[in-house]
Design an enzyme around this catalytic site. Structure first.
Site, PDB file in Angstrom:
ATOM      1  N   CYS A  12      15.438  13.038 -23.202  1.00 43.30           N
ATOM      2  CA  CYS A  12      16.563  12.885 -22.277  1.00 43.30           C
ATOM      3  C   CYS A  12      17.183  14.242 -21.937  1.00 43.30           C
ATOM      4  O   CYS A  12      17.949  14.798 -22.723  1.00 43.30           O
ATOM      5  CB  CYS A  12      17.613  11.962 -22.904  1.00 43.30           C
ATOM      6  SG  CYS A  12      19.074  11.785 -21.871  1.00 43.30           S
ATOM      7  N   CYS A  72      21.035  14.223 -21.705  1.00 43.63           N
ATOM      8  CA  CYS A  72      21.746  14.143 -22.987  1.00 43.63           C
ATOM      9  C   CYS A  72      21.645  15.461 -23.747  1.00 43.63           C
ATOM     10  O   CYS A  72      22.608  15.896 -24.355  1.00 43.63           O
ATOM     11  CB  CYS A  72      21.147  13.052 -23.885  1.00 43.63           C
ATOM     12  SG  CYS A  72      20.647  11.571 -23.052  1.00 43.63           S
ATOM     13  N   ASP A  73      20.478  16.083 -23.741  1.00 40.41           N
ATOM     14  CA  ASP A  73      20.215  17.193 -24.667  1.00 40.41           C
ATOM     15  C   ASP A  73      20.073  18.564 -23.996  1.00 40.41           C
ATOM     16  O   ASP A  73      19.998  19.571 -24.695  1.00 40.41           O
ATOM     17  CB  ASP A  73      18.921  16.906 -25.452  1.00 40.41           C
ATOM     18  CG  ASP A  73      19.027  15.614 -26.253  1.00 40.41           C
ATOM     19  OD1 ASP A  73      20.158  15.255 -26.633  1.00 40.41           O
ATOM     20  OD2 ASP A  73      17.993  14.974 -26.496  1.00 40.41           O
TER      21      ASP A  73
END
Ligand code: NAP
Length: 310
Positions: free
Chosen positions: A138, A141-142
Site C-alpha cells: 500500500c 499507507c506506507d
C-alpha cells in the site's frame, strides 16, 4: 459456539463494506428494507489505499479514505446496520438464507456478496516477514516512510502505475519493475511516469529474491529475455501485482470461476436464487470504483425485488 439470531429476518444482508457493499446498502435502505452489512476489517475496501480518486463522476478529486468514509457515513445515515464480523458461511437450504459468523447466525431474505479482493503476494522468502520492514502492498499507507529514499514498485496495472506516480513525489528514486514490456494499466499513467526524472522502468523482468539483514535491502531482478540476474539496492518494495478474490467462504453456495471470482453477469445474479454478487469479487471486465458502485445499485434493486417476492 455460535448464537442464533435467526428469529429476526433481515430483508437484505450484505457481505463486505467496500464501495459495492455500501452502495448496495444505501439503495436497499432507501427502498425501505432492513439492511445489515457485515465487515471483517475496516469499511471502504481497496479504495482506502488509493491516494487520489479523480475518475468518480461528480467528484473532481478526493482521497480514497475520504471517499470511503463519506460512503460509510451515508449508509449509516440511512439506517444501515454495520456488524464488524467476518462471514464464514452462507446456508441456502430454504427460502430464508442463513449468514454465519464466528459469533452468530443471521437470517436474510436475500444476500449480496461484495467481499472484493486482496493483494496478490509474490510468494518469495522473507516477503511476509519484511512487511513493514521494506515490503508493502500500500503506497498510500506506507509511502511516507520512504521519503527521500529509493523504492521499487512491482506490477504493470493501474495500481502499480498510480503507486509509482504517488511515490515519485515522495521518494528520491522509483523503479517500476514489470514482467512484460507492455503495460496493462492506462497509457496516460505510463506517459506521466516517462516524464518523471526520478522514475526508471525495468521491463521484461521479475523479482526472484528479496535480500537483506532483518529488513529489505536489495532485490534480485531477473530479465526474462536474457535470463540475466542483477542486484538492485532499494529501501522499499511496493508489490502491486493484482488481487485475489475473497470468495472461498461462498464456494459451496455460488459458482466460482477458475480464478475464484463469483460467476455473475451485469445483473449481479449468481447461480443461487436470492444471492447476488457485486463489485470486484464477481466476474467482470472492468473493475473500477464506479462499476463497483453501479453493481451495488443493481444488486440492491434485484435483492429488494427478491425479498418482496418471498
Ligand atoms: P491488475 O490490473 O490485475 O494488474 C496486475 C499487474 O501485475 C499486471 O501488470 C500483471 O502482469 C502483474 N502480475 C500479476 N501477477 C504477477 C506476478 N506473480 N509477478 C509479477 N507480476 C505479476 O491489478 P491492479 O493494478 O491491482 O488493478 C486491479 C483493478 O483495479 C484493475 O481493473 C484496475 O484497472 C483497477 N484500478 C483502477 C484504478 C483507477 O482507475 N484509477 C486504480 C487502481 C486499480 P501482466 O500484465 O503481465 O499480466
Amino acid at each position: 459456539m455460535t448464537m442464533s439470531n435467526t428469529n429476526e429476518i433481515t430483508d437484505v444482508i450484505i457481505v463486505g463494506a467496500g464501495t459495492a457493499g455500501l452502495s448496495a446498502a444505501i439503495y436497499a435502505a432507501r427502498a425501505g428494507k432492513s439492511v445489515i452489512v457485515f465487515e471483517g476489517k475496516m469499511y471502504g475496501g481497496q479504495i482506502v489505499n488509493t491516494p487520489e480518486v479523480e475518475n468518480y463522476p461528480g467528484i473532481k478529486n478526493i482521497s480514497g479514505f475520504d471517499f470511503a468514509t463519506s460512503l460509510y457515513e451515508q449508509a449509516k445515515s440511512h439506517g444501515v446496520k454495520v456488524v464488524m464480523q467476518n462471514v464464514i458461511a452462507i446456508e441456502n437450504d430454504g427460502a430464508i438464507k442463513k449468514v454465519v459468523t464466528p459469533k452468530d447466525t443471521y437470517a436474510a431474505k436475500s444476500v449480496i456478496l461484495a467481499t472484493g479482493a486482496v493483494s496478490r503476494k509474490l510468494g518469495l522468502p522473507h516477503e511476509n516477514e519484511w512487511v513493514g520492514a521494506g515490503v508493502s502492498y500500500c503506497a498510500t499507507c506506507d509511502g511516507n516512510f520512504y521519503r527521500g529514499k529509493t523504492v521499487a514498485v512491482n506490477g504493470g496495472g493501474n495500481t502499480a502505475l498510480e503507486d509509482a506516480i504517488y511515490l515519485s513525489g515522495i521518494c528520491e528514486k522509483v523503479y517500476v519493475i514489470h514482467r512484460r514490456d507492455e503495460f496493462r494499466g492506462e497509457g496516460h499513467f505510463v506517459e506521466t511516469l516517462k516524464n518523471k526524472d526520478n522514475v526508471e522502468f525495468i521491463l521484461d523482468s521479475t523479482i526472484s529474491e528479496l535480500r537483506g539483514d532483518g529488513r529489505l535491502e536489495s532485490l534480485i531482478i531477473k530479465n526474462k529475455k536474457t535470463e540475466e540476474e542483477t542486484e538492485l539496492p532499494v529501501n522499499g518494495l511496493f508489490v502491486a501485482i493484482g488481487q485475489i478474490p475473497l470468495n472461498s467462504a461462498f464456494a459451496d453456495v455460488v459458482e466460482l470461476d477458475d480464478a475464484g471470482y463469483i460467476v455473475a453477469g451485469e445483473d449481479t445474479k449468481t447461480s443461487a436464487d436470492g444471492i447476488f454478487a457485486a463489485g470486484d469479487g464477481r466476474t467482470k471486465k472492468v473493475r473500477q470504483l464506479v462499476t463497483a458502485a453501479g453493481d451495488g445499485a443493481i444488486a440492491a434493486i434485484a435483492a429488494c425485488a427478491y425479498a418482496d417476492e418471498i
